[in-house]
Design a protein around this motif. Structure first.
Motif, mmCIF file in Angstrom:
data_model
loop_
_atom_site.group_PDB
_atom_site.id
_atom_site.type_symbol
_atom_site.label_atom_id
_atom_site.label_comp_id
_atom_site.label_asym_id
_atom_site.label_seq_id
_atom_site.Cartn_x
_atom_site.Cartn_y
_atom_site.Cartn_z
ATOM 1 N N ASP A 40 -42.484 79.539 -1.836
ATOM 2 C CA ASP A 40 -41.515 78.515 -1.445
ATOM 3 C C ASP A 40 -40.940 78.745 -0.059
ATOM 4 O OD1 ASP A 40 -41.938 77.339 -3.906
ATOM 5 O OD2 ASP A 40 -40.215 78.305 -4.855
ATOM 6 N N GLY A 41 -41.781 79.184 0.853
ATOM 7 C CA GLY A 41 -41.371 79.273 2.249
ATOM 8 C C GLY A 41 -40.677 80.547 2.660
ATOM 9 N N ILE A 92 -28.188 87.594 -1.127
ATOM 10 C CA ILE A 92 -29.036 86.510 -0.638
ATOM 11 C C ILE A 92 -30.050 87.126 0.316
ATOM 12 C CG2 ILE A 92 -29.060 84.425 0.807
ATOM 13 C CD1 ILE A 92 -26.282 83.792 -0.388
ATOM 14 N N ALA A 93 -31.318 86.781 0.122
ATOM 15 C CA ALA A 93 -32.375 87.292 0.995
ATOM 16 C C ALA A 93 -32.413 86.433 2.257
ATOM 17 C CB ALA A 93 -33.712 87.261 0.277
ATOM 18 N N TRP A 94 -32.013 87.011 3.366
ATOM 19 C CA TRP A 94 -32.007 86.287 4.633
ATOM 20 C C TRP A 94 -33.372 85.635 4.902
ATOM 21 C CZ3 TRP A 94 -30.005 89.002 9.749
ATOM 22 C CH2 TRP A 94 -29.922 88.065 10.789
ATOM 23 N N PRO A 95 -34.509 86.344 4.740
ATOM 24 C CA PRO A 95 -35.788 85.696 5.038
ATOM 25 C C PRO A 95 -36.190 84.616 4.026
ATOM 26 C CG PRO A 95 -36.159 87.904 4.193
ATOM 27 C CD PRO A 95 -34.690 87.776 4.424
ATOM 28 N N ARG A 96 -35.486 84.525 2.894
ATOM 29 C CA ARG A 96 -35.771 83.433 1.959
ATOM 30 C C ARG A 96 -35.116 82.142 2.432
ATOM 31 N NH1 ARG A 96 -38.106 83.507 -2.675
ATOM 32 N NH2 ARG A 96 -37.690 85.689 -3.216
ATOM 33 N N VAL A 97 -33.970 82.239 3.053
ATOM 34 C CA VAL A 97 -33.277 81.020 3.485
ATOM 35 C C VAL A 97 -33.498 80.711 4.969
ATOM 36 C CG1 VAL A 97 -31.531 81.271 1.681
ATOM 37 C CG2 VAL A 97 -31.080 82.220 3.957
ATOM 38 N N ASN A 106 -34.681 77.240 5.421
ATOM 39 C CA ASN A 106 -35.638 76.956 4.354
ATOM 40 C C ASN A 106 -34.882 76.377 3.159
ATOM 41 O OD1 ASN A 106 -37.923 76.908 2.709
ATOM 42 N ND2 ASN A 106 -37.600 79.012 2.021
ATOM 43 N N GLU A 107 -34.978 75.079 2.986
ATOM 44 C CA GLU A 107 -34.204 74.417 1.937
ATOM 45 C C GLU A 107 -34.615 74.871 0.541
ATOM 46 O OE1 GLU A 107 -31.533 72.785 2.445
ATOM 47 O OE2 GLU A 107 -31.767 72.853 4.626
#
Length: 453
Positions: A40-41, A92-97, A106-107
């Motif tokens: 998911d990005g 919260i994973a910074w590279p996930r968002v 990254n929505e």
């Protein structure tokens, strides 16, 4: 109370020490449980990269799947609700968002945390978010060399403001950093953690940039949210092995300076400890005008992570820690008295805002026996540290919550999956969760606390 605890009246007396609005919780971090490392990005983090380097992780494992919390979060929140948790700390994973650490959001990543927060609130559990639990976007390491570069500071502040803008009205609190000492020292000086560098000068500069990023993030978030804001520091109080040896006392003072005062002094006093600046010598960080004022932002709370003490011996061979109450599976001495002493000390010396024990727990060599996990050692650890915390409260320390580390067995950084801290045993082949006896014990304790003792 359940049958696991033989003395419920003692627990009733213990629970009555704490405030009626005290928050009983547990904690995790994104990299250690989420998995879905490339879905998911999500962009790669420095820990994804670190795991891929041969010899870095003791069991050769990685975080591609971990506990698969990304897909199993509803079940995990149901476990929290069963246990009666009032609060849950996650990162919260910074590279996930924000996969590149700058630019486009990254929505799909934000949508995951949106769903998680909604699930927690529906279960009556207060969500406490941490912005940085070590999983730096790898793109920032590639482009700027990561935390050694001052250029990362405004990027972190932008990320913090975006999280606060989106979620601040539903979060109980936001912590900027988790354990900056670990990021700087273990990541850039001893190479135990990502990105695996070995320079004391670099580590010192990283520590300063982390604290500066914390201060700028607090300012950026204050502009967009009224959510409670703070920082989480790991404190391992230093004890001289022999109080009669001046060398031991001096070494313990330096250890305390590097671990505790180096982070507490700038955050609460606007200065670095002079003796540690002298100790670092040419390795001391470069500090620009206005940096210390930026770091010293008013905070709503201080998160303290406590596991053990440092037993400092300058003799050869060094005197080992006595370990009268044993050692955890990490080899850490069990010494809960230090928690009481340390909380009283920092309250006296720094007059901090309300304190949360944001991590406390033990790794234990757990085994499943007849469908149960009889982790009596963890129950003893948990009970003794809650007693130590109660003693601190009775001595006037303002503590508002306790988060056991960790909710689940998970990826324990360079130890891989060989160390188990969880209240729930995880079978990594099947992802089945099993409540350990300690989870039943903690559930019973929380029930007693909610009932007013």
């Amino acid at each position: 109370m359940n049958a696991i605890d033989p003395n419920p009246s003692a627990l009733s007396d213990l629970s009555r020490v704490f405030r009626t609005d005290f928050q009983w919780g547990s904690a995790t971090s994104a990299a250690q449980i989420e998995g879905a490392a490339a879905l998911d990005g999500k962009g790669p983090s420095i820990w994804d990269r670190f795991c891929a380097e041969p010899g870095r992780i003791n069991d050769g494992s990685n975080i591609a799947i971990a506990c698969d919390h990304y897909h199993r979060y509803k079940n995990d929140v149901a476990l929290m609700k069963w246990m009666g948790l009032q609060a849950y700390r996650f990162s919260i994973a910074w590279p996930r968002v924000q996969p590149l650490g700058r630019g486009t959001w990254n929505e799909a990543g934000f949508a995951f945390y949106d769903r998680l927060i909604d699930e927690l609130l529906a279960a009556g559990i207060k969500p406490h978010a941490t912005l940085y639990h070590w999983d730096l976007p790898a793109a920032l390491h590639d482009e700027f060399d990561g935390w050694p570069s001052r250029q990362i500071v405004p990027l972190f502040a932008d990320y913090a403001a975006e999280v606060a803008r989106r979620f601040g009205d539903r979060l109980e609190s936001i912590s900027t950093l988790n354990e900056p000492w670990c990021v700087a020292t273990l990541g850039y000086e001893t190479a135990q953690f990502a990105p695996g560098q070995t320079s004391r000068a670099t580590a010192a500069q990283v520590s300063h940039h982390l604290l500066l990023a914390h201060g700028e993030a607090i300012k950026a978030m204050r502009a967009v949210t009224k959510c409670k804001l703070g920082i989480v520091l790991n404190h391992t109080p230093a004890f001289p092995a022999d109080n009669l040896r001046e060398d031991d006392r001096r070494a313990a003072r330096i250890d305390d300076g590097l671990n505790v005062r180096w982070y507490m002094d700038p955050v609460f006093r606007g200065q670095y400890p002079a003796d540690i600046i002298e100790h670092l010598g040419e390795d001391a960080p470069k500090i620009e005008e206005g940096d210390l004022a930026a770091i010293q932002q008013p905070l709503d709370f201080l998160g303290v992570n406590f596991y053990t003490r440092s037993f400092i011996s300058t003799q050869s061979p060094a005197l080992p820690a006595p370990g009268k109450q044993g050692f955890t599976d990490m080899g850490w001495e069990i010494y809960p008295k230090a928690l009481t002493q340390h909380l009283v000390r920092i309250t006296r010396e720094y007059s901090p805002p309300p304190i949360f024990i944001t991590e406390n727990g033990m790794a234990n060599a757990d085994t499943v026996v007849d469908g149960k996990v009889p982790d009596v050692e963890r129950i003893a650890y948990l009970r003794s540290h809650l007693q130590a915390l109660a003693s601190a409260v009775e001595l006037g320390v303002d503590v508002r919550g306790y988060f056991y580390w960790s909710l689940l067995d998970n990826f324990e950084w360079n130890s891989g999956y060989t160390k188990r801290f969880g209240l729930f045993h995880v079978d990594y082949a099947t992802q089945e969760r099993l409540a350990k006896d300690s989870a039943h014990w903690y559930r019973g304790f929380i029930e007693t606390a909610k009932a007013g003792g």
